[in-house]
Write an enzyme that holds these catalytic residues in place. Structure first.
Site, PDB file in Angstrom:
ATOM      1  CG  ASP A  74      -1.871  -1.094   1.361  1.00 18.38           C
ATOM      2  OD1 ASP A  74      -3.027  -0.902   0.976  1.00 18.38           O
ATOM      3  OD2 ASP A  74      -1.485  -2.173   1.837  1.00 18.38           O
ATOM      4  CG  LEU A 139      -2.589  -3.150  -2.506  1.00 17.33           C
ATOM      5  CD1 LEU A 139      -1.392  -3.470  -1.618  1.00 17.33           C
ATOM      6  CD2 LEU A 139      -3.731  -4.086  -2.179  1.00 17.33           C
ATOM      7  CG  ASP A 140     -10.049  -2.018  -4.307  1.00 23.19           C
ATOM      8  OD1 ASP A 140     -10.415  -1.681  -3.167  1.00 23.19           O
ATOM      9  OD2 ASP A 140     -10.827  -2.455  -5.171  1.00 23.19           O
ATOM     10  CB  THR A 142      -5.277  -3.909   1.919  1.00 27.98           C
ATOM     11  OG1 THR A 142      -5.008  -2.768   1.102  1.00 27.98           O
ATOM     12  CG2 THR A 142      -4.079  -4.178   2.799  1.00 27.98           C
ATOM     13  CB  SER A 205     -18.327  -6.769   0.433  1.00 31.30           C
ATOM     14  OG  SER A 205     -17.360  -6.991   1.415  1.00 31.30           O
ATOM     15  N   GLY A 231     -12.528  -6.453  -3.090  1.00 32.74           N
ATOM     16  CA  GLY A 231     -12.107  -5.349  -3.947  1.00 32.74           C
ATOM     17  C   GLY A 231     -13.204  -4.772  -4.820  1.00 32.74           C
ATOM     18  CE  LYS A 235     -17.103  -6.880  -3.728  1.00 27.14           C
ATOM     19  NZ  LYS A 235     -16.025  -6.095  -3.130  1.00 27.14           N
TER      20      LYS A 235
END
Length: 324
Positions: A74, A139-140, A142, A205, A231, A235
């Site tokens: 990240d 950073l999607d 994490t 999610s 993430g 999606k």
């Protein structure tokens, strides 16, 4: 393939050619730098994950009580992405998920080259610098990154003009795939040829799949398929025609709790450019200025009747407000 992508996106020189003139910015240039930033950030994300030294820390908790994590991936991706954009467009407001410490300044610059596919599809378009807000997610996913669930991970950049998402870039570091689009411009990604409205596959999610599943089954019937995934970038790509074998396919993306704008802005821009929609659960457009959070949940779709989906999901909107 990643090397090719980085080469096409420009090299991100360490020698400064100097910032671009202030006052106005060209959205085509911003798109080119956003693609490069997402790729360069992705290189850091991939390198850290493959080194297996993540320096994982707890950043706090989400409103639902899940632990938020931060890693070297990240931090290093954020530094690369933020300074590449800031050094090139110093007068533009940049909002990013991770905190930037001044001593960590990166000397990374854009070499002014625009990838051929962007040149072919996008015309220059100047807008006032003060109307622009850039949202970075270095950073999607994490949490999934720490679990080595690499397919969910993306780096993202979004450009909003007067609060409206106009440019979106979603990059998958581990498969070297980059989707980009500009509203009223062009894109390198497209919608799939068909979607199911009657019994949609709904991507949600991983942390609250059960809550959505109950309401979705009541709304669309017991045959409704719920796909739990990590993430927000992943999606959104699930709704599109993406050449990646590890990318699942869905018809609708639903999120019922609070979500940060850097998680969703790029996906919103990409969907909007392709004629799709991303709104709150009550169908309101999301503004990408002001606060960094979106309170009203999320509903995303493309090539289906979005308003009909909104009308079918009143219970989810109530559920969203109970949990936020």
């Amino acid at each position: 393939m990643l090397g090719d992508q980085a080469e096409r996106a420009g090299s991100g020189l360490d020698v400064p050619p100097g910032p671009l003139p202030e006052g106005t910015v060209d959205l085509r240039e911003l798109l080119a730098v956003s693609v490069l930033a997402a790729v360069k950030g992705g290189e850091e994300v991939k390198r850290v994950r493959e080194s297996n030294v993540l320096n994982e820390k707890a950043k706090g908790k989400t409103r639902e009580g899940a632990e938020e994590k931060m890693t070297s991936g990240d931090v290093l991706s954020n530094r690369k992405m933020f300074y590449l954009l800031k050094n090139t467009f110093p007068s533009v407001q940049i909002n990013t998920e991770e905190h930037i410490d001044p001593p960590d300044k990166e000397t990374v610059f854009w070499d002014r080259s625009i990838p051929e596919d962007i040149k072919e599809k996008i015309q220059p378009k100047k807008v006032p610098a003060e109307s622009v807000t850039v949202w970075i997610d270095p950073l999607d996913a994490t949490y999934e990154y720490t679990e080595d669930l690499r397919q969910y991970v993306t780096t993202m950049v979004c450009v909003a003009v007067n609060g409206e998402p106009v440019v979106g870039v979603i990059h998958k570091p581990f498969s070297a795939y980059t989707a980009w689009a500009m509203v009223d411009g062009g894109s390198n990604v497209k919608a799939r040829s068909s979607y199911s409205e009657r019994t949609p596959r709904i991507i949600v999610s991983r942390s609250h799949a059960g809550k959505v599943e109950q309401v979705a089954r009541q709304t669309f019937g017991n045959k409704t398929v719920i796909i739990p995934a990590g993430g927000a970038g992943y999606k959104v790509l699930a709704l599109l025609d993406v050449p990646d074998k590890k990318q699942e396919k869905a018809d609708v993306y639903i999120h019922v709790t609070y979500i940060k704008k850097w998680d969703i802005c790029a996906g919103n821009a990409v969907l909007k450019a392709l004629g799709g929609h991303m709104t709150t659960l009550t169908g309101e457009e999301i503004s990408y200025t002001g606060s960094d959070g979106n309170e009203g949940g999320l509903l995303a779709s493309i090539n289906v009747n979005h308003q009909a989906l909104v009308d079918k999901l009143p219970d989810l909107e109530k559920a969203s407000h109970k949990q936020t």
